[in-house]
Write an enzyme that holds these catalytic residues in place. Structure first.
Site, mmCIF file in Angstrom:
data_model
loop_
_atom_site.group_PDB
_atom_site.id
_atom_site.type_symbol
_atom_site.label_atom_id
_atom_site.label_comp_id
_atom_site.label_asym_id
_atom_site.label_seq_id
_atom_site.Cartn_x
_atom_site.Cartn_y
_atom_site.Cartn_z
ATOM 1 N N ALA A 158 0.869 -1.178 0.000
ATOM 2 C CA ALA A 158 0.000 0.000 0.000
ATOM 3 C C ALA A 158 0.899 1.218 0.000
ATOM 4 C CB ALA A 158 -0.906 -0.007 1.229
ATOM 5 N N SER A 160 1.643 5.446 -1.724
ATOM 6 C CA SER A 160 1.049 6.775 -1.629
ATOM 7 C C SER A 160 -0.200 6.936 -2.471
ATOM 8 C CB SER A 160 2.082 7.819 -2.050
ATOM 9 O OG SER A 160 2.558 7.530 -3.344
ATOM 10 N N ASP A 284 11.395 6.557 -10.316
ATOM 11 C CA ASP A 284 11.068 6.388 -8.891
ATOM 12 C C ASP A 284 11.677 5.095 -8.344
ATOM 13 O OD1 ASP A 284 9.910 7.076 -6.478
ATOM 14 O OD2 ASP A 284 7.959 6.206 -6.947
#
Length: 511
Positions: A158, A160, A284
């Protein structure tokens, strides 16, 4: 005494709160509830920062910063503050979590912050499965029981913006399904940053997966999950499930007899290939988005997840960035200055070697060795002359391609450092791929065509010459250092010899 508030802790809070405040300042909410939501988030952030500043101020008040008691209390305050910040990110969700993920990967912040906030990389408070089920039905038109043999209602990650669930299709293929609930983003607007708008579009992310998969189709060390297009929409992304552990899990790697330094080297090679050759970058790369699988050539492979933030680099920029790295390694000051002007930061060209290679532009130290003491003193003098306006001007002048590479490189350096690899490995890897990248006139084909073989041959020859130059430079520096040591040793021995001669002379005549 606010000066007691450590700079590293300040940086952590500034990175999170400033970014999120500025993003909310541009919001044009769609409802009164969105306005209240935004105000509530900002209020929580302001309250958290105020409490933390007060905690540092009064917990450390009156203590000299070089005593054991100060260091003990400072660590305790760091930990309390990091927990507050974690709670803030989990409650406010969204971009607070995204900022927290980035901060957790930085090397410069205290370990109490990085360890506490690292849970944000793939473990934040999940949303209720009822919400996820509604998203699934509205996007795919069927109940989960009709599509899957089994579906784990508890998310395996889980983060952002989305959360991921593990499931099995009717044909017994394991899949990972990524969702984001629609109500999370009522307060976003279309003119918000390009990166975030792309990250909210799972169809675009699926295309990024396929582009990356095509780029690395002949690389046996890289695995990109396959996309199930019939179960993918703007809000739901279904992909192949890949097993593995986070790339910076050194305990796991050693337990599996996988050399962490070899993993670091392969990780750098993969991202160097993206930047210098493909011109298509995963923007990222925090540890939660890169797994190490025990399957693959050489005993492991790297699994690249979450392609929401990917950047297509301009071809002109790619080639100039290759030239910049070659100049950085060779410390070609004229070339660095010329390229800095091309990038729009000519005034600050002297700082580019420090940012990327940790050396000053007129450094006398070997590559990967860092700055000498004299260079550090000179650099401090230069930095003192800089004002906040200079730093702001420098960052604003950088092309967007440059900014995403800077962020990506910072995350990679943090991971590589945790894996125990030296600076030398990163610099040589970037030098090699910069040389390969310069031999390509356009994005390369990964197949073994005669053109591809020729360009790689030219690139490898350039790399060999570059490495020989580096080797000779470091050898000369090593010989100079050895000469100084020998002279120093000879001087000591000469002094000792004179002392012994005097002693024997005195003994002889006293007899």
């Amino acid at each position: 005494m606010v000066s007691k508030f450590p700079a590293k802790a300040t940086a952590a809070f500034c990175l999170i709160t400033a970014g999120c405040f500025s993003s909310q300042a541009n919001f044009h909410p769609f409802s009164d509830s969105s306005v209240c939501e935004g105000i509530l988030r900002s209020s929580r952030a302001i309250c958290t920062v105020a409490i933390t500043v007060a905690d540092y101020k009064y917990s450390l008040y009156g203590l000299p910063n070089d005593c054991d008691e100060y260091r003990r209390l400072l660590s305790e305050v760091h930990l309390r503050s990091a927990k507050r910040l974690l709670k803030l990110c989990e409650i406010n969700k969204g971009f607070y979590v995204k900022a927290g993920q980035f901060v957790s990967s930085l090397r410069q912040i205290p370990k109490e912050y990085s360890l506490t906030l690292s849970s944000l990389q793939d473990q934040v408070v999940p949303y209720d499965f009822k919400v996820i089920k509604e998203v699934l039905v509205s996007n795919l038109g069927q109940d989960p029981s009709e599509l899957f043999t089994w579906f784990n209602e508890q998310p395996i990650a889980a983060a952002s913006i989305a959360q991921v669930h593990h499931a099995m299709l009717k044909d017994h293929q394991e899949v990972a399904i990524k969702f984001f609930p629609e109500f999370r983003f009522l307060w976003l607007v279309s003119e918000f940053t390009e990166a975030i708008s792309l990250e909210l579009d799972f169809v675009q992310e699926a295309r990024n997966f396929e582009t990356m998969s095509n780029n690395f189709r002949n690389n046996k060390f890289v695995r990109i999950p396959r996309i199930f297009w019939d179960l993918t929409t703007n809000q739901v992304l279904t992909m192949q499930f890949c097993h593995g552990q986070k790339v910076d899990d050194v305990v796991f790697l050693k337990g599996m007899k996988i050399n962490p330094e070899k993993v670091a080297k392969k990780l750098l090679e993969v991202f160097a290939e993206m930047i210098f050759i493909h011109g298509f970058l995963h923007g990222d790369p925090h540890p939660g988005n890169i797994l190490v699988s025990i399957e693959g050539q050489g005993g492991f492979s790297l699994v690249l997840l979450d392609h929401g933030i990917c950047k297509k680099l301009d071809e002109e920029f790619r080639l100039e960035y290759c030239q910049l790295w070659k100049a950085l390694i060779l410390l070609d000051s004229r070339k660095i200055q010329h390229l800095a002007e091309r990038f729009g930061v000519g005034k600050y060209y002297r700082y580019l070697p420090i940012i990327f290679s940790g050396r000053t532009i007129d450094s006398k130290s070997g590559i990967g060795k860092g700055m000498l003491v004299e260079e550090q003193k000179k650099m401090k003098q230069h930095l003192k002359a800089l004002e906040m306006e200079d730093i702001s001007s420098f960052m604003e002048s950088l092309p967007s391609n440059f900014l995403i590479i800077l962020r990506t490189d910072e995350l990679l350096r943090s991971t590589v450092s945790k894996l125990g690899a030296s600076k030398w490995v990163r610099l040589l890897t970037y030098g090699k791929y910069a040389s390969l990248g310069l031999s390509l006139k356009s994005n390369p084909c990964s197949d073994l065509t005669s053109l591809a073989l020729y360009t790689r041959l030219i690139g490898n020859i350039e790399y060999i010459l570059l490495r020989l130059t580096i080797g000779v430079t470091n050898l000369v520096l090593w010989m100079e250092k050895l000469k100084r040591c020998l002279n120093k040793f000879y001087g000591k021995m000469s002094a000792a010899g004179k002392g012994m001669s005097t002693m024997f002379f005195n003994i002889y005549f006293k007899m």
